[in-house]
Design a protein around this motif. Structure first.
Motif, PDB file in Angstrom:
ATOM      1  N   LEU A 124       0.818  -1.212   0.000  1.00  0.00           N
ATOM      2  CA  LEU A 124       0.000   0.000   0.000  1.00  0.00           C
ATOM      3  C   LEU A 124       0.855   1.267   0.000  1.00  0.00           C
ATOM      4  O   LEU A 124       0.534   2.245  -0.681  1.00  0.00           O
ATOM      5  CB  LEU A 124      -0.948  -0.016   1.206  1.00  0.00           C
ATOM      6  CG  LEU A 124      -2.025   1.051   1.236  1.00  0.00           C
ATOM      7  CD1 LEU A 124      -2.894   1.003  -0.012  1.00  0.00           C
ATOM      8  CD2 LEU A 124      -2.889   0.886   2.474  1.00  0.00           C
ATOM      9  N   ASP A 125       1.958   1.254   0.740  1.00  0.00           N
ATOM     10  CA  ASP A 125       2.844   2.425   0.773  1.00  0.00           C
ATOM     11  C   ASP A 125       3.433   2.715  -0.605  1.00  0.00           C
ATOM     12  O   ASP A 125       3.590   3.877  -0.992  1.00  0.00           O
ATOM     13  CB  ASP A 125       3.972   2.229   1.797  1.00  0.00           C
ATOM     14  CG  ASP A 125       3.474   2.259   3.235  1.00  0.00           C
ATOM     15  OD1 ASP A 125       2.392   2.840   3.477  1.00  0.00           O
ATOM     16  OD2 ASP A 125       4.159   1.701   4.109  1.00  0.00           O
ATOM     17  N   ASP A 126       3.768   1.655  -1.355  1.00  0.00           N
ATOM     18  CA  ASP A 126       4.291   1.839  -2.716  1.00  0.00           C
ATOM     19  C   ASP A 126       3.256   2.533  -3.596  1.00  0.00           C
ATOM     20  O   ASP A 126       3.577   3.465  -4.337  1.00  0.00           O
ATOM     21  CB  ASP A 126       4.645   0.485  -3.348  1.00  0.00           C
ATOM     22  CG  ASP A 126       5.777  -0.231  -2.644  1.00  0.00           C
ATOM     23  OD1 ASP A 126       6.732   0.438  -2.202  1.00  0.00           O
ATOM     24  OD2 ASP A 126       5.708  -1.473  -2.546  1.00  0.00           O
ATOM     25  N   CYS A 127       2.015   2.068  -3.510  1.00  0.00           N
ATOM     26  CA  CYS A 127       0.939   2.648  -4.320  1.00  0.00           C
ATOM     27  C   CYS A 127       0.697   4.105  -3.934  1.00  0.00           C
ATOM     28  O   CYS A 127       0.531   4.968  -4.803  1.00  0.00           O
ATOM     29  CB  CYS A 127      -0.346   1.834  -4.160  1.00  0.00           C
ATOM     30  SG  CYS A 127      -0.214   0.152  -4.803  1.00  0.00           S
ATOM     31  N   ALA A 128       0.711   4.384  -2.641  1.00  0.00           N
ATOM     32  CA  ALA A 128       0.494   5.757  -2.163  1.00  0.00           C
ATOM     33  C   ALA A 128       1.624   6.671  -2.635  1.00  0.00           C
ATOM     34  O   ALA A 128       1.377   7.804  -3.067  1.00  0.00           O
ATOM     35  CB  ALA A 128       0.391   5.772  -0.644  1.00  0.00           C
ATOM     36  N   ARG A 129       2.869   6.178  -2.573  1.00  0.00           N
ATOM     37  CA  ARG A 129       4.020   6.982  -2.997  1.00  0.00           C
ATOM     38  C   ARG A 129       3.900   7.350  -4.480  1.00  0.00           C
ATOM     39  O   ARG A 129       4.092   8.506  -4.865  1.00  0.00           O
ATOM     40  CB  ARG A 129       5.326   6.231  -2.719  1.00  0.00           C
ATOM     41  CG  ARG A 129       6.570   7.055  -2.984  1.00  0.00           C
ATOM     42  CD  ARG A 129       7.862   6.401  -2.490  1.00  0.00           C
ATOM     43  NE  ARG A 129       8.104   5.079  -3.054  1.00  0.00           N
ATOM     44  CZ  ARG A 129       7.986   3.930  -2.385  1.00  0.00           C
ATOM     45  NH1 ARG A 129       7.627   3.929  -1.127  1.00  0.00           N
ATOM     46  NH2 ARG A 129       8.232   2.779  -2.967  1.00  0.00           N
ATOM     47  N   LEU A 130       3.543   6.380  -5.318  1.00  0.00           N
ATOM     48  CA  LEU A 130       3.403   6.674  -6.744  1.00  0.00           C
ATOM     49  C   LEU A 130       2.233   7.621  -6.987  1.00  0.00           C
ATOM     50  O   LEU A 130       2.337   8.548  -7.799  1.00  0.00           O
ATOM     51  CB  LEU A 130       3.227   5.389  -7.559  1.00  0.00           C
ATOM     52  CG  LEU A 130       3.104   5.606  -9.066  1.00  0.00           C
ATOM     53  CD1 LEU A 130       4.337   6.320  -9.629  1.00  0.00           C
ATOM     54  CD2 LEU A 130       2.877   4.290  -9.783  1.00  0.00           C
TER      55      LEU A 130
END
Length: 140
Positions: free
Chosen positions: A40-46
């Motif tokens: 989820l953090d990866d998706c939020a960062r992008l």
């Protein structure tokens, strides 16, 4: 706009994108991958990287919702590169002639996918342009 470069900035690799309509809402989805899996953090960062860029240079006309996601374990294969990255995985394929295959991807070249039948281990080669739809699957 170069989605691949923007994904790389978030330490992700671009997989695919699509524009869909669900419940009257236009959704622009971007699918990404990374070694070890996407969280989820990866998706939020992008999403945080893309949102201000899309505010200035929208990827689609009109109002839309942006979703960033992993393509999942059972994912659509729509590019020859998707098949190449899925060697060794199980796939369900429907051809333009409505033939159906459930097999293991064992080889991919510039235009052909070689499959191994799950039951009799027979090999079949299909030209990429003859594929109507394909999706990986898992035997649970």
């Amino acid at each position: 706009m170069n989605l691949e470069a923007l994904c790389k900035e978030a330490e992700l690799s671009f997989y695919d994108d699509e524009l869909v309509s669900e419940n009257g809402r236009k959704i622009y989805r971007i699918y990404v991958q990374k070694e070890g899996g996407v969280n989820l953090d990866d998706c939020a960062r992008l999403s945080e990287i893309l949102s201000p860029i899309f505010d200035v240079e929208p990827p689609v006309n009109g109002e839309y919702f942006l979703e960033v996601s992993s393509p999942g374990l059972e994912r659509k294969l729509s590019k020859i590169e998707h098949f190449a990255k899925s060697i060794g995985e199980l796939v369900k394929i429907t051809t333009n002639e409505k033939e159906k295959f459930e097999a293991k991807i064992i080889a991919v070249d510039d235009e052909n996918i070689t499959l191994e039948n799950l039951e009799n281990k027979e090999k079949t080669t299909i030209n990429f342009n003859d594929i109507k739809k394909a999706r990986t699957f898992i035997i649970w």
